[in-house]
Design a protein around this motif. Sequence first.
Motif, PDB file in Angstrom:
ATOM      1  N   PRO A 108       0.795  -1.241   0.000  1.00 52.83           N
ATOM      2  CA  PRO A 108       0.000   0.000   0.000  1.00 52.83           C
ATOM      3  C   PRO A 108       0.825   1.288   0.000  1.00 52.83           C
ATOM      4  O   PRO A 108       0.279   2.366  -0.212  1.00 52.83           O
ATOM      5  CB  PRO A 108      -0.822  -0.120   1.286  1.00 52.83           C
ATOM      6  N   ILE A 109       2.138   1.188   0.249  1.00 55.07           N
ATOM      7  CA  ILE A 109       2.967   2.393   0.355  1.00 55.07           C
ATOM      8  C   ILE A 109       3.938   2.492  -0.821  1.00 55.07           C
ATOM      9  O   ILE A 109       4.581   1.505  -1.199  1.00 55.07           O
ATOM     10  CB  ILE A 109       3.780   2.388   1.672  1.00 55.07           C
ATOM     11  N   TYR A 110       4.036   3.695  -1.395  1.00 52.41           N
ATOM     12  CA  TYR A 110       5.040   3.965  -2.425  1.00 52.41           C
ATOM     13  C   TYR A 110       6.363   4.262  -1.710  1.00 52.41           C
ATOM     14  O   TYR A 110       6.481   5.238  -0.980  1.00 52.41           O
ATOM     15  CB  TYR A 110       4.647   5.177  -3.264  1.00 52.41           C
ATOM     16  N   LEU A 111       7.353   3.410  -1.928  1.00 52.67           N
ATOM     17  CA  LEU A 111       8.642   3.587  -1.274  1.00 52.67           C
ATOM     18  C   LEU A 111       9.716   4.036  -2.262  1.00 52.67           C
ATOM     19  O   LEU A 111       9.637   3.750  -3.455  1.00 52.67           O
ATOM     20  CB  LEU A 111       9.082   2.276  -0.611  1.00 52.67           C
ATOM     21  N   VAL A 112      10.708   4.747  -1.741  1.00 51.31           N
ATOM     22  CA  VAL A 112      11.809   5.263  -2.557  1.00 51.31           C
ATOM     23  C   VAL A 112      13.128   4.772  -1.975  1.00 51.31           C
ATOM     24  O   VAL A 112      13.291   4.686  -0.754  1.00 51.31           O
ATOM     25  CB  VAL A 112      11.791   6.802  -2.585  1.00 51.31           C
ATOM     26  N   MET A 113      14.059   4.455  -2.853  1.00 56.89           N
ATOM     27  CA  MET A 113      15.376   3.975  -2.434  1.00 56.89           C
ATOM     28  C   MET A 113      16.403   5.080  -2.633  1.00 56.89           C
ATOM     29  O   MET A 113      16.791   5.379  -3.761  1.00 56.89           O
ATOM     30  CB  MET A 113      15.763   2.733  -3.254  1.00 56.89           C
ATOM     31  N   HIS A 114      16.829   5.699  -1.548  1.00 55.93           N
ATOM     32  CA  HIS A 114      17.886   6.698  -1.614  1.00 55.93           C
ATOM     33  C   HIS A 114      19.241   5.997  -1.544  1.00 55.93           C
ATOM     34  O   HIS A 114      19.358   4.911  -0.985  1.00 55.93           O
ATOM     35  CB  HIS A 114      17.762   7.702  -0.466  1.00 55.93           C
ATOM     36  N   GLY A 115      20.266   6.638  -2.098  1.00 58.46           N
ATOM     37  CA  GLY A 115      21.603   6.056  -2.046  1.00 58.46           C
ATOM     38  C   GLY A 115      21.704   4.740  -2.790  1.00 58.46           C
ATOM     39  O   GLY A 115      22.325   3.786  -2.325  1.00 58.46           O
ATOM     40  N   GLY A 116      21.077   4.666  -3.968  1.00 57.17           N
ATOM     41  CA  GLY A 116      21.066   3.420  -4.727  1.00 57.17           C
ATOM     42  C   GLY A 116      22.360   3.119  -5.471  1.00 57.17           C
ATOM     43  O   GLY A 116      22.567   1.989  -5.928  1.00 57.17           O
ATOM     44  N   SER A 117      23.237   4.101  -5.624  1.00 56.28           N
ATOM     45  CA  SER A 117      24.481   3.894  -6.372  1.00 56.28           C
ATOM     46  C   SER A 117      25.327   2.787  -5.748  1.00 56.28           C
ATOM     47  O   SER A 117      25.504   2.737  -4.534  1.00 56.28           O
ATOM     48  CB  SER A 117      25.292   5.190  -6.415  1.00 56.28           C
ATOM     49  N   GLY A 118      25.841   1.915  -6.597  1.00 60.12           N
ATOM     50  CA  GLY A 118      26.708   0.844  -6.117  1.00 60.12           C
ATOM     51  C   GLY A 118      25.968  -0.374  -5.592  1.00 60.12           C
ATOM     52  O   GLY A 118      26.595  -1.356  -5.200  1.00 60.12           O
ATOM     53  N   SER A 119      24.632  -0.336  -5.589  1.00 60.23           N
ATOM     54  CA  SER A 119      23.855  -1.469  -5.077  1.00 60.23           C
ATOM     55  C   SER A 119      23.930  -2.647  -6.041  1.00 60.23           C
ATOM     56  O   SER A 119      24.060  -2.472  -7.257  1.00 60.23           O
ATOM     57  CB  SER A 119      22.387  -1.069  -4.887  1.00 60.23           C
ATOM     58  N   THR A 120      23.834  -3.839  -5.501  1.00 59.73           N
ATOM     59  CA  THR A 120      23.873  -5.035  -6.337  1.00 59.73           C
ATOM     60  C   THR A 120      22.517  -5.244  -7.018  1.00 59.73           C
ATOM     61  O   THR A 120      21.493  -4.705  -6.580  1.00 59.73           O
ATOM     62  CB  THR A 120      24.197  -6.287  -5.501  1.00 59.73           C
ATOM     63  N   VAL A 133       9.400   2.303  -5.862  1.00 52.98           N
ATOM     64  CA  VAL A 133       8.951   2.775  -7.173  1.00 52.98           C
ATOM     65  C   VAL A 133       9.929   3.781  -7.784  1.00 52.98           C
ATOM     66  O   VAL A 133       9.746   4.216  -8.913  1.00 52.98           O
ATOM     67  CB  VAL A 133       7.553   3.429  -7.066  1.00 52.98           C
ATOM     68  N   LYS A 134      10.958   4.139  -7.030  1.00 50.08           N
ATOM     69  CA  LYS A 134      11.946   5.115  -7.509  1.00 50.08           C
ATOM     70  C   LYS A 134      13.267   4.862  -6.794  1.00 50.08           C
ATOM     71  O   LYS A 134      13.272   4.542  -5.606  1.00 50.08           O
ATOM     72  CB  LYS A 134      11.472   6.539  -7.231  1.00 50.08           C
ATOM     73  N   MET A 135      14.364   4.997  -7.538  1.00 50.49           N
ATOM     74  CA  MET A 135      15.681   4.798  -6.945  1.00 50.49           C
ATOM     75  C   MET A 135      16.598   5.956  -7.331  1.00 50.49           C
ATOM     76  O   MET A 135      16.683   6.321  -8.509  1.00 50.49           O
ATOM     77  CB  MET A 135      16.293   3.470  -7.421  1.00 50.49           C
TER      78      MET A 135
END
Length: 249
Positions: A108-120, A133-135
């Motif tokens: 039910p919640i739209y979540l955002v991923m901050h600091g996505g650089s370098g993630s696997t 829904v956004k990185m």
Amino acid sequence: ENIAICVKYFERLVKMKIWLEMEIGITGGEEDGVNNEDVDPEKLYTTPEQVWSVYEALSKIGDMFSIAAAFGNVHGVYKPGNVTLQPERLGKHQEFAKEKLGTDEEKPIYLVMHGGSGSTDEEIATAVKNGVVKMNIDTDTQWAYWDGLRAFEADKHDYLQGQIGNPTGADKPNKKFYDPRVWLRKAEESMVERCGLSIEKLSAKDSYPAKVPEAGTAPIYNFKPANPVAAAATQGMNAIKGAMHKVGL
């Protein structure tokens, strides 16, 4: 305080149909002069209760908002093992909100991923699976932009040492190589390619095929096209009034 400030702004933004993204928790690393490299590691993880507090406050105002919950995120890129990213925690936030809302909706919640650089790839896939829904990948795109320029300079090095003279002749001009429009384009092309890679990693490729809308079909909120006849008449009357004012009438 963070929630109260966002509520204040969201009450204004919702009237203009502007999306609000709120960050709850702390993103590690350093960005824009804010250094969180030595922060307590426990503060890098937002709790389900904290996320729910944000959702509960903002959902009373509107639904155009997303929440950037911290799950070990950091700004920048670090050596493997130096960052403990736990995207599976995002699933707990969704479960908590689902129970509170009494809904059948799994996320039910739209979540955002901050600091996505370098993630696997696995970390990104897990984040998306749990409702991201956004990185943000500022550091990766910064590098991609520079890398495009770096590669161009390495390839055309001998053409960039002076305005005149290169391997093809001592009197040959180099303008088409050092022209900023040329090497900036190479940097942009490299960043575009990197963004495309992220779109694939987020499983968003071909989700929304690009198309050019027909004239007049794109919604522009709070804007009504002027009647051309009425607009011309108004413009004419204003010109007449201006002329009369100049002569004292």
